[in-house]
Design a protein around this motif. Structure first.
Motif, PDB file in Angstrom:
ATOM      1  N   UNK A 274      97.180 148.485 -29.916  1.00 23.25           N
ATOM      2  CA  UNK A 274      97.267 147.527 -28.793  1.00 23.25           C
ATOM      3  C   UNK A 274      95.956 146.761 -28.614  1.00 23.25           C
ATOM      4  N   UNK A 275      94.849 147.470 -28.824  1.00 25.78           N
ATOM      5  CA  UNK A 275      93.568 146.779 -28.703  1.00 25.78           C
ATOM      6  C   UNK A 275      93.457 145.668 -29.734  1.00 25.78           C
ATOM      7  N   UNK A 276      93.924 145.937 -30.964  1.00 26.73           N
ATOM      8  CA  UNK A 276      93.869 144.909 -32.012  1.00 26.73           C
ATOM      9  C   UNK A 276      94.729 143.710 -31.635  1.00 26.73           C
ATOM     10  N   UNK A 277      95.926 143.959 -31.064  1.00 24.95           N
ATOM     11  CA  UNK A 277      96.798 142.861 -30.616  1.00 24.95           C
ATOM     12  C   UNK A 277      96.135 142.065 -29.498  1.00 24.95           C
ATOM     13  N   UNK A 278      95.508 142.805 -28.572  1.00 21.82           N
ATOM     14  CA  UNK A 278      94.862 142.127 -27.440  1.00 21.82           C
ATOM     15  C   UNK A 278      93.691 141.272 -27.916  1.00 21.82           C
ATOM     16  N   UNK A 279      92.903 141.812 -28.867  1.00 20.72           N
ATOM     17  CA  UNK A 279      91.764 141.047 -29.375  1.00 20.72           C
ATOM     18  C   UNK A 279      92.228 139.753 -30.057  1.00 20.72           C
ATOM     19  N   UNK A 280      93.456 139.768 -30.613  1.00 14.87           N
ATOM     20  CA  UNK A 280      93.951 138.598 -31.345  1.00 14.87           C
ATOM     21  C   UNK A 280      94.666 137.603 -30.445  1.00 14.87           C
ATOM     22  N   UNK A 281      95.517 138.135 -29.527  1.00 12.60           N
ATOM     23  CA  UNK A 281      96.361 137.234 -28.733  1.00 12.60           C
ATOM     24  C   UNK A 281      96.048 137.254 -27.232  1.00 12.60           C
TER      25      UNK A 281
ATOM     26  N   UNK B 263      82.775 144.949 -28.506  1.00 13.41           N
ATOM     27  CA  UNK B 263      82.595 145.794 -29.683  1.00 13.41           C
ATOM     28  C   UNK B 263      82.340 147.255 -29.284  1.00 13.41           C
ATOM     29  N   UNK B 264      82.716 147.631 -28.056  1.00 12.61           N
ATOM     30  CA  UNK B 264      82.517 149.004 -27.582  1.00 12.61           C
ATOM     31  C   UNK B 264      83.313 149.998 -28.427  1.00 12.61           C
TER      32      UNK B 264
ATOM     33  N   UNK C 292      84.676 153.422 -24.370  1.00 16.45           N
ATOM     34  CA  UNK C 292      85.798 152.997 -23.524  1.00 16.45           C
ATOM     35  C   UNK C 292      86.316 154.172 -22.702  1.00 16.45           C
ATOM     36  N   UNK C 293      86.459 155.327 -23.349  1.00 16.86           N
ATOM     37  CA  UNK C 293      86.918 156.516 -22.616  1.00 16.86           C
ATOM     38  C   UNK C 293      85.933 156.887 -21.502  1.00 16.86           C
TER      39      UNK C 293
END
Length: 379
Positions: A61-68, A15-16, A21-22
């Protein structure tokens, strides 16, 4: 072998925030950049960090990674290089003006050119203690200290006199060498201080025997220094070009004298004024007298008026401390302290009682007035 979780790679929680992250990426990129970290596995680690940031640094991309998970990018969705992040994005991420600033300032402290410029030598500190009167009227002292000086044998050339000095073949006299490194960003070009000539642009065959090729030598110095009149405790006298030797042809630094002034038995200082407390008897205070008082320049006579009270301050114009900037001179303030006698004889006590009876009161006028005010306040 399964890929490490991108959040674990950057060392952040799932949840950062974007800024967290930067920040994590900045820190890790500095630590594992191949031009800085030459340990085995550093370059591979650097690539993993970049890959993790290419995903987590982009909201979609972060949203895709969190899902898949990693499956979201099995079909080449990551792309090559920085996957859609241009060098202008890097400037925004790191807070630099651009790509060149990023890797010039981050890894090389502003670049080789800046470090090979002439630089002034460091200042030296010398603590000196002087007397109160020396501070008031100025003085001259001889001090000894060590400093780094340009070698007088080779005049800073580093070479033994009479032996050849040549243009450095590695940098062609520029003092800098250009290197190209391959990274995940592509090719990075940097300017570094030439390791052969240490940025001097010159090489020699035989090192100076006096300084061993350093160009400088540590020497003990003896110097007469002038302390100006009016200097105060804690002030600094700066002596130009008596500090450490400069580099690359730069000037010497300065010598800074930190002045400490010893306290005086009779005098204290307040600005440019001198304060001196003078004791007198109650008889002198009552009847008046002419007395001698000490000043910075010797004894002077002053007149004590009849009825002088304890704590009265008398001013002697121009008997203080000269202004250190040359703007006149302070005064001497003579503070009167009336001494009450102790251990009186019976005869002395009788005389004082007769004196009190002659005045028709047991208290001075001021004291009586004071007690009257107290009574009025308590009614």
């Amino acid at each position: 072998m399964a890929k490490q979780d991108y959040y674990e790679t950057l060392g952040v929680s799932r949840d950062a925030s974007e800024e967290e992250i930067k920040k994590a990426y900045r820190s890790l990129a500095r630590e594992y950049h191949p031009d800085v970290n030459h340990e085995p596995g550093a370059e591979e680690k650097f690539k993993e960090i970049n890959e993790a940031f290419r995903v987590l640094g982009d909201s979609e991309r972060r949203a895709q990674y969190d899902r898949f998970g990693h499956d979201a990018f099995k079909n080449g969705g990551m792309g090559q290089g920085f996957g859609g992040f241009g060098f202008e994005d890097l400037g925004d991420i790191f807070g630099f003006g651009g790509f060149e600033d990023l890797f010039g300032d981050m890894f090389y402290g502003g670049g080789a050119a800046q470090r090979s410029r002439p630089r002034k030598g460091a200042d030296l500190r010398y603590d000196i203690t002087i007397d109160f009167k020396e501070a008031a009227f100025g003085t001259e002292k001889t001090i000894e200290f060590n400093r780094t000086e340009i070698c007088s044998h080779c005049h800073g050339n580093r070479a033994e006199p009479g032996t050849p000095i040549k243009t450095c073949p590695d940098c062609n006299g520029t003092g800098q060498v250009r290197t190209v490194s391959r990274t995940a960003f592509g090719q990075i070009q940097t300017n570094l201080i030439c390791s052969r000539c240490n940025g001097e642009g010159k090489t020699y065959e035989k090192a100076c025997k006096a300084c061993n090729g350093q160009g400088t030598i540590r020497q003990k110095n003896k110097l007469n220094v002038k302390i100006p009149a009016g200097i105060d405790n804690g002030q600094i006298v700066r002596i130009p070009e008596k500090g450490e030797a400069g580099s690359h042809g730069g000037p010497y630094g300065d010598l800074q004298l930190f002045v400490r002034v010893r306290s005086h038995k009779l005098f204290t200082r307040e600005g440019n004024d001198v304060i001196c407390e003078i004791p007198i008897t109650f008889v002198q205070a009552a009847l008046g007298d002419e007395i001698e008082v000490p000043t910075l320049e010797g004894m002077v006579k002053i007149r004590i008026a009849e009825g002088t009270q304890n704590g009265r301050v008398m001013r002697l114009r121009g008997k203080g401390i000269p202004d250190v900037r040359g703007f006149g001179r302070g005064d001497q303030l003579v503070k009167i302290k009336v001494i009450t006698p102790t251990k009186l004889t019976n005869k002395q006590k009788q005389i004082l009682r007769e004196f009190a009876d002659a005045r028709g009161q047991s208290h001075p006028d001021e004291s009586k007035s004071f007690f009257d005010k107290v009574k009025d306040a308590l009614r």
